[in-house]
Design a protein around this motif. Structure first.
Motif, PDB file in Angstrom:
ATOM      1  N   GLU A 133      -6.029  -4.173   3.253  1.00  6.70           N
ATOM      2  CA  GLU A 133      -4.572  -3.946   2.918  1.00  6.70           C
ATOM      3  C   GLU A 133      -3.882  -5.149   3.208  1.00  6.70           C
ATOM      4  O   GLU A 133      -4.166  -6.306   4.233  1.00  6.70           O
ATOM      5  CB  GLU A 133      -4.112  -3.019   4.114  1.00  6.70           C
ATOM      6  CG  GLU A 133      -2.360  -2.690   3.823  1.00  6.70           C
ATOM      7  CD  GLU A 133      -1.981  -1.561   4.695  1.00  6.70           C
ATOM      8  OE1 GLU A 133      -0.828  -1.406   4.784  1.00  6.70           O
ATOM      9  OE2 GLU A 133      -2.696  -1.092   5.479  1.00  6.70           O
ATOM     10  N   THR A 134      -3.024  -5.753   2.627  1.00 10.33           N
ATOM     11  CA  THR A 134      -1.983  -6.841   2.719  1.00 10.33           C
ATOM     12  C   THR A 134      -1.513  -7.069   4.222  1.00 10.33           C
ATOM     13  O   THR A 134      -1.073  -5.834   4.703  1.00 10.33           O
ATOM     14  CB  THR A 134      -1.079  -7.158   1.467  1.00 10.33           C
ATOM     15  OG1 THR A 134      -1.553  -7.050   0.358  1.00 10.33           O
ATOM     16  CG2 THR A 134      -0.208  -8.280   1.733  1.00 10.33           C
ATOM     17  N   THR A 135      -1.520  -8.071   4.764  1.00  8.43           N
ATOM     18  CA  THR A 135      -0.951  -8.131   6.064  1.00  8.43           C
ATOM     19  C   THR A 135       0.273  -9.034   6.023  1.00  8.43           C
ATOM     20  O   THR A 135       0.709  -9.793   5.020  1.00  8.43           O
ATOM     21  CB  THR A 135      -1.963  -8.608   7.054  1.00  8.43           C
ATOM     22  OG1 THR A 135      -2.341  -9.921   6.535  1.00  8.43           O
ATOM     23  CG2 THR A 135      -3.113  -8.015   7.133  1.00  8.43           C
ATOM     24  N   LEU A 155       0.659  -1.180   0.037  1.00  5.83           N
ATOM     25  CA  LEU A 155      -0.106   0.129  -0.095  1.00  5.83           C
ATOM     26  C   LEU A 155       0.809   1.280  -0.244  1.00  5.83           C
ATOM     27  O   LEU A 155       0.724   2.211  -0.684  1.00  5.83           O
ATOM     28  CB  LEU A 155      -1.208   0.108   1.221  1.00  5.83           C
ATOM     29  CG  LEU A 155      -2.102   1.124   1.339  1.00  5.83           C
ATOM     30  CD1 LEU A 155      -2.786   1.282   0.049  1.00  5.83           C
ATOM     31  CD2 LEU A 155      -2.597   1.144   2.484  1.00  5.83           C
ATOM     32  N   PRO A 156       1.888   1.435   0.840  1.00  4.39           N
ATOM     33  CA  PRO A 156       2.504   2.851   0.744  1.00  4.39           C
ATOM     34  C   PRO A 156       3.463   2.727  -0.530  1.00  4.39           C
ATOM     35  O   PRO A 156       4.145   3.911  -0.709  1.00  4.39           O
ATOM     36  CB  PRO A 156       3.408   2.522   2.026  1.00  4.39           C
ATOM     37  CG  PRO A 156       3.713   1.519   2.525  1.00  4.39           C
ATOM     38  CD  PRO A 156       2.447   0.558   2.160  1.00  4.39           C
ATOM     39  N   ARG A 157       3.718   1.593  -1.264  1.00  6.07           N
ATOM     40  CA  ARG A 157       4.394   1.570  -2.552  1.00  6.07           C
ATOM     41  C   ARG A 157       3.423   1.962  -3.508  1.00  6.07           C
ATOM     42  O   ARG A 157       3.877   2.193  -4.648  1.00  6.07           O
ATOM     43  CB  ARG A 157       5.044   0.210  -2.801  1.00  6.07           C
ATOM     44  CG  ARG A 157       6.273  -0.069  -2.023  1.00  6.07           C
ATOM     45  CD  ARG A 157       6.858  -1.215  -2.536  1.00  6.07           C
ATOM     46  NE  ARG A 157       6.440  -2.497  -2.956  1.00  6.07           N
ATOM     47  CZ  ARG A 157       6.083  -3.215  -2.225  1.00  6.07           C
ATOM     48  NH1 ARG A 157       6.713  -3.414  -1.020  1.00  6.07           N
ATOM     49  NH2 ARG A 157       5.393  -4.479  -2.549  1.00  6.07           N
ATOM     50  N   THR A 158       2.059   2.314  -3.297  1.00  4.16           N
ATOM     51  CA  THR A 158       1.158   2.732  -4.410  1.00  4.16           C
ATOM     52  C   THR A 158       1.860   4.132  -4.951  1.00  4.16           C
ATOM     53  O   THR A 158       2.125   4.898  -4.018  1.00  4.16           O
ATOM     54  CB  THR A 158      -0.193   2.917  -3.757  1.00  4.16           C
ATOM     55  OG1 THR A 158      -0.377   1.674  -2.980  1.00  4.16           O
ATOM     56  CG2 THR A 158      -1.275   3.393  -4.746  1.00  4.16           C
ATOM     57  N   PRO A 168      -1.429  -2.365   8.888  1.00  2.00           N
ATOM     58  CA  PRO A 168      -0.146  -2.653   9.112  1.00  2.00           C
ATOM     59  C   PRO A 168       0.977  -1.501   8.715  1.00  2.00           C
ATOM     60  O   PRO A 168       2.029  -1.536   9.152  1.00  2.00           O
ATOM     61  CB  PRO A 168       0.098  -4.028   8.538  1.00  2.00           C
ATOM     62  CG  PRO A 168      -1.060  -4.113   7.614  1.00  2.00           C
ATOM     63  CD  PRO A 168      -2.024  -3.334   7.969  1.00  2.00           C
ATOM     64  N   THR A 169       0.569  -0.697   7.606  1.00  2.00           N
ATOM     65  CA  THR A 169       1.398   0.092   7.232  1.00  2.00           C
ATOM     66  C   THR A 169       1.020   1.616   7.365  1.00  2.00           C
ATOM     67  O   THR A 169       1.081   2.725   6.701  1.00  2.00           O
ATOM     68  CB  THR A 169       1.729   0.113   5.793  1.00  2.00           C
ATOM     69  OG1 THR A 169       0.413   0.411   4.886  1.00  2.00           O
ATOM     70  CG2 THR A 169       2.116  -1.355   5.529  1.00  2.00           C
ATOM     71  N   ALA A 170       0.173   1.861   8.560  1.00  2.00           N
ATOM     72  CA  ALA A 170      -0.523   3.120   8.736  1.00  2.00           C
ATOM     73  C   ALA A 170       0.724   4.235   9.125  1.00  2.00           C
ATOM     74  O   ALA A 170       1.721   4.110   9.588  1.00  2.00           O
ATOM     75  CB  ALA A 170      -1.357   3.145  10.091  1.00  2.00           C
TER      76      ALA A 170
END
Length: 472
Positions: free
Chosen positions: A443-445, A90-93, A116-118
């Motif tokens: 989101e992927t965990t 997600l943060p790599r989006t 997990p990537t908040a």
């Protein structure tokens, strides 16, 4: 011996008192600084040479079934250097792509407060240098996410989506084509989030939200939407607080500037009602010549989302407003409503003879998601993605024009990949797309990611195969 022991004891007390005083002083300074921090401009130093992404030979483009007559080149996945774990998809989006001054910029990060990537900052400013054929990191922003690049003349701006510092000042960032550094403009009074930036009749305008939009209710519920205006190039700002939750987008249309707030669904409506805001809430505001904003209750949420089931009753967030040919196109993230799932939809707006905003939906098949919009000479290029099967997405780029009530669509190219294409940029010949995770999905965990997740953040150049690829 007694006096020696007493002196040592007194010395220990003295040191303890000094330590306590120092600790208290540090705590006091940490409290005072957010209250007294001055507005200022700060240069952002680039990483040291050994901190730069190492050049390498990118893998084959992660695309299949690319339309005939086109060729693809993989520019790599620089986002994986900052977020290397497979589950950090997600943060790599690549939320946004922007071509500026011979480089291609990609926006990364995650400003959500859950998962997990908040709050995945600080976030790097990464750019692909065409003359060097490699990715470079130009700066690091004290933000959780970069979701919006705004080119303006010889400058590229970034809106501070979610600052990691205090809320005394919100952030804008800018980089000049004739300068070496990025600059942090920490001058927006009390802005938590800055979502959009526009220039109108010589003024700079920002849409976002502040922690003290209203004066009553529990302190944590006083945050809300706000609009800021500067007539001195961003040196100082006037702020107008609104009654909504977030001001999400600025809509420049036929010489006028409108601002739109997050359109309430049932949950947000209850929040507005609990705070005593709902009765006077207005979703759309228009900038007056005197710099004040005028509420436009005659423009409803349903007017902005024609043809959408439950429009005016379901949550929607308008983003990506792109002007062309005295008209405006935008993308709206629309929440679920009954059997109608959450979707990303696209619209075109113009000013009617009566001065009202007239909005048309861009026809999309069920299941097709509108991902990004950019302008071209004749209108817009629309990027869409559609899931065909697990880890199989078909993305398409379509040229669009609007004339009267007619919207013409001309497909330019399509391709398939394990992930949807999120963002689009072009120089008129070459197209660049960034791949990211499926929209509206959990989101992927850690421990549950797939090979497709590892592709998130990949950037691909697509050019006509009938001539040498244009990458400069």
């Amino acid at each position: 011996m007694y006096w020696l022991m007493k002196s040592l004891a007194m010395g220990q007390k003295g040191w303890s008192a000094l330590a306590a005083t120092l600790i208290a002083g540090v705590g006091l300074s940490r409290w005072l600084w957010p209250q007294l921090e001055p507005a200022r401009s700060l240069p952002l130093l680039p990483p040291w040479p050994w901190q730069q992404p190492a050049p390498g030979k990118p893998a084959a483009p992660p695309l299949q079934l690319l339309s005939k007559g086109w060729q693809a080149r993989n520019l790599g996945n620089a986002a994986a250097l900052r977020y290397p774990a497979c589950w950090q998809s997600l943060p790599r989006t690549p939320w946004d792509l922007a071509r500026f001054n011979g480089r291609l910029y990609v926006g990364l990060g995650n400003a959500a407060n859950a998962g997990p990537t908040a709050n995945a900052g600080p976030v790097p400013v990464l750019a692909y240098a065409f003359d060097q054929g490699r990715w470079l990191q130009e700066a690091t922003l004290s933000e959780e996410e970069i979701n919006n690049f705004v080119p303006h003349g010889k400058q590229l701006w970034i809106t501070g989506a979610d600052a990691r510092g205090s809320w005394r000042w919100g952030n804008l960032y800018n980089h000049s084509s004739n300068g070496a550094l990025w600059w942090q403009e920490r001058r927006l009074p009390r802005f938590i989030h800055a979502y959009d930036l526009a220039w109108h009749q010589g003024a700079m305008v920002v849409a976002g939200n502040v922690p003290d939009a209203v004066s009553t209710g529990p302190k944590t519920d006083r945050h809300g939407s706000a609009l800021a205006l500067s007539r001195d190039g961003g040196g100082s700002w006037s702020v107008q607080r609104l009654l909504g939750w977030r001001a999400t987008a600025l809509l420049p249309l036929a010489g006028e500037l409108f601002a739109v707030e997050a359109l309430p669904g049932p949950g947000l409506k209850r929040w507005l009602q609990a705070g005593g805001r709902w009765q006077n809430f207005t979703a759309v505001h228009q900038l007056r010549p005197d710099g004040r904003w005028q509420a436009r209750p005659d423009i409803s949420a349903a007017d902005l989302l024609p043809g959408v089931p439950g429009a005016g009753q379901r949550f929607a967030w308008i983003e990506g407003a792109t002007p062309a040919q005295n008209q405006l196109a935008w993308i709206a993230r629309v929440g679920p409503w009954g059997d109608d799932p959450a979707r990303r939809l696209a619209f075109i707006a113009k000013r009617g003879e009566s001065g009202r905003i007239q909005v048309q939906p861009i026809p999309l098949r069920s299941g097709v998601q509108a991902m990004d919009l950019i302008s071209n000479q004749a209108g817009w290029l629309l990027l869409t993605s559609e899931r065909h099967a697990p880890q199989r997405w078909r993305s398409q780029i379509t040229a669009m024009q609007a004339s009267g009530q007619r919207i013409s669509q001309t497909p330019q190219l399509s391709f398939e990949a394990a992930l949807p294409a999120w963002s689009l940029a072009s120089d008129g010949t070459t197209l660049w797309v960034g791949l990211g995770p499926a929209p509206f999905q959990p989101e992927t965990t850690p421990g549950q990611c797939s090979g497709a997740d590892q592709l998130s953040g990949s950037v691909v150049a697509i050019s006509p195969a009938s001539q040498p690829a244009k990458f400069e």
